[in-house]
Design an enzyme around this catalytic site. Structure first.
Site, PDB file in Angstrom:
ATOM      1  N   ASN A  45       0.840  -1.202   0.000  1.00  0.00           N
ATOM      2  CA  ASN A  45       0.000   0.000   0.000  1.00  0.00           C
ATOM      3  C   ASN A  45       0.866   1.240   0.000  1.00  0.00           C
ATOM      4  O   ASN A  45       2.001   1.210   0.473  1.00  0.00           O
ATOM      5  CB  ASN A  45      -0.859   0.083   1.276  1.00  0.00           C
ATOM      6  CG  ASN A  45      -1.913  -1.010   1.349  1.00  0.00           C
ATOM      7  OD1 ASN A  45      -2.421  -1.468   0.349  1.00  0.00           O
ATOM      8  ND2 ASN A  45      -2.230  -1.425   2.570  1.00  0.00           N
ATOM      9  N   GLY A  48       1.646  -1.251   3.628  1.00  0.00           N
ATOM     10  CA  GLY A  48       1.067  -2.548   3.261  1.00  0.00           C
ATOM     11  C   GLY A  48       1.721  -3.592   4.150  1.00  0.00           C
ATOM     12  O   GLY A  48       2.946  -3.611   4.278  1.00  0.00           O
ATOM     13  N   GLU A  71      -4.358  -9.172   3.782  1.00  0.00           N
ATOM     14  CA  GLU A  71      -4.741  -8.019   2.948  1.00  0.00           C
ATOM     15  C   GLU A  71      -4.759  -8.385   1.460  1.00  0.00           C
ATOM     16  O   GLU A  71      -4.845  -7.517   0.613  1.00  0.00           O
ATOM     17  CB  GLU A  71      -3.785  -6.839   3.194  1.00  0.00           C
ATOM     18  CG  GLU A  71      -4.068  -6.129   4.507  1.00  0.00           C
ATOM     19  CD  GLU A  71      -3.234  -4.878   4.711  1.00  0.00           C
ATOM     20  OE1 GLU A  71      -3.680  -3.995   5.463  1.00  0.00           O
ATOM     21  OE2 GLU A  71      -2.130  -4.775   4.142  1.00  0.00           O
ATOM     22  N   THR A 129       0.118 -10.792  20.310  1.00  0.00           N
ATOM     23  CA  THR A 129       0.866  -9.581  20.666  1.00  0.00           C
ATOM     24  C   THR A 129      -0.078  -8.634  21.412  1.00  0.00           C
ATOM     25  O   THR A 129      -1.202  -8.399  20.984  1.00  0.00           O
ATOM     26  CB  THR A 129       1.435  -8.902  19.406  1.00  0.00           C
ATOM     27  OG1 THR A 129       0.369  -8.653  18.493  1.00  0.00           O
ATOM     28  CG2 THR A 129       2.479  -9.776  18.726  1.00  0.00           C
ATOM     29  N   ASP A 141       3.761  -5.948  12.030  1.00  0.00           N
ATOM     30  CA  ASP A 141       4.429  -6.501  10.835  1.00  0.00           C
ATOM     31  C   ASP A 141       5.888  -6.804  11.158  1.00  0.00           C
ATOM     32  O   ASP A 141       6.416  -7.845  10.765  1.00  0.00           O
ATOM     33  CB  ASP A 141       4.365  -5.487   9.674  1.00  0.00           C
ATOM     34  CG  ASP A 141       2.929  -5.122   9.326  1.00  0.00           C
ATOM     35  OD1 ASP A 141       2.041  -5.964   9.539  1.00  0.00           O
ATOM     36  OD2 ASP A 141       2.705  -3.991   8.865  1.00  0.00           O
TER      37      ASP A 141
HETATM   38  O1  RIB Z   1       0.287  -2.867   9.525  1.00  0.00           O
HETATM   39  C1  RIB Z   1       0.426  -1.561   9.061  1.00  0.00           C
HETATM   40  C2  RIB Z   1      -0.029  -1.462   7.645  1.00  0.00           C
HETATM   41  O2  RIB Z   1      -1.409  -1.731   7.580  1.00  0.00           O
HETATM   42  C3  RIB Z   1       0.122  -0.095   7.031  1.00  0.00           C
HETATM   43  O3  RIB Z   1       1.374   0.083   6.417  1.00  0.00           O
HETATM   44  C4  RIB Z   1      -1.046  -0.018   6.076  1.00  0.00           C
HETATM   45  O4  RIB Z   1      -0.685   0.011   4.729  1.00  0.00           O
HETATM   46  C5  RIB Z   1      -1.924  -1.223   6.382  1.00  0.00           C
HETATM   47  O5  RIB Z   1      -1.758  -2.201   5.457  1.00  0.00           O
END
Ligand code: RIB
Length: 308
Positions: free
Chosen positions: A23, A51, A152, A222, A255
């Site tokens: 993203n 993203g 996603e 988490t 992430d």
């Molecule tokens: O986990 C964070 C991410 O979630 C962001 O970078 C945004 O793009 C969404 O995908």
């Protein structure tokens, strides 16, 4: 007589293969979150790379892993910028397609405490098909690998990744974000070596025991500043304290956590040790602005662990 030299063959590094979203993050920062129907004024705006998949691949690369990324960007300028960014981090993007149309977009608000609120428009991420995932994974020559996927991209494509990983004996780490309200297919849960929801996501998915009973190898929940819980079937939950952090922005911390967990497993760490490592990487990721603004190196993670 001279002794013949025996060539020393270094073991090949186990790659981390990330299948997920890309993203462009459009971020408003500073102030408080608006209530429904309310307009608030925030302090500044930024456009950054994001993203969950792209963030996970970037975090794994920062930790020194050999990373492949599988996903899709649009044919717009954001797609080009996203591809260039991932490439510049040393990530193999041969599995990243460019499809006609728009790149995924995330609208993000970050309040004064560093907490965020995110809405996404999938764009090209919706075009990541099971066939594309299968083809990209089939093209990767690796005896062993750790595959990471988020939600996603279409669920059936994540399932294709899980099946391919299972066929090849690769470990599969599932980051169930965003969590689907109808829960996860049992087959997908059973294929996961580790599932990494946050507290909200695990609740949406029906709870830890639902995931363990369905066959997940481990569930790692988490809990931000409250630490991390490691659940294995038939054992007591192991509670790990959070690493210290001076929080600026929590976007992408989950992430970074998932990526570091995968890198830890790829590097041969035991699960509990990989979780500890991941907690430090997740904490460091909160200390800069943007989803990729403060990605830890392996040395920084080690240093943070000595400070806890
Ligand atoms: O986990 C964070 C991410 O979630 C962001 O970078 C945004 O793009 C969404 O995908």
């Amino acid at each position: 007589m001279t002794t013949p030299t025996v060539p020393v063959i270094a073991p090949a590094a186990v790659p981390v293969i990330v299948i997920g979203s890309v993203n462009v993050d459009l971020v408003a920062v500073g102030g408080r979150m608006p209530r429904p129907g309310e307009t608030v004024s925030m302090e500044r705006f930024a456009e950054v790379q994001g993203g969950k998949g792209g963030n996970q691949a970037s975090a794994a690369a920062a930790l020194g892993a050999h990373v492949h990324f599988v996903g899709a960007v649009g044919s717009d300028h954001w797609g080009t910028a996203a591809r260039d960014d991932l490439s510049a981090r040393g990530i193999d993007v041969s599995g990243l397609a460019t499809v006609e149309g728009a790149t995924g977009v995330a609208i993000i608000l970050v309040d004064d405490s560093g907490e965020n609120s995110i809405a996404i428009v999938p764009g090209a991420n919706a075009a990541v098909s099971p066939a594309a995932v299968e083809a990209a994974l089939a093209a990767i020559e690796a005896e062993d690998a750790v595959v990471v996927a988020c939600l996603e991209i279409p669920l059936e494509s994540v399932q294709a990744a899980a099946r391919a990983a299972e066929r090849r004996g690769w470990r599969f780490v599932l980051n169930p974000a965003p969590a689907p309200s109808g829960g996860l297919p049992a087959e997908l849960v059973a294929a996961a070596s580790v599932i990494t929801p946050n507290e909200t996501e695990v609740e949406v998915l029906g709870g830890v025991s639902v995931l363990l009973v369905a066959g997940a190898g481990a569930v790692v929940v988490t809990r931000g500043g409250d630490g991390t819980d490691l659940h294995l079937r038939g054992t007591e939950v192991a509670r790990l304290d959070a690493s210290r952090a001076s929080v600026v922005d929590t976007t992408g911390a989950g992430d970074a956590f998932t990526a570091a967990l995968a890198v830890g497993l790829a590097n041969g760490r035991e699960l509990v040790d990989a979780v500890r490592w991941a907690s430090a990487a997740g904490a460091i990721a909160t200390e800069g602005f943007g989803a990729r603004g403060s990605l830890a190196t392996a040395a920084q993670v080690e240093e943070r662990l000595t400070q806890n």
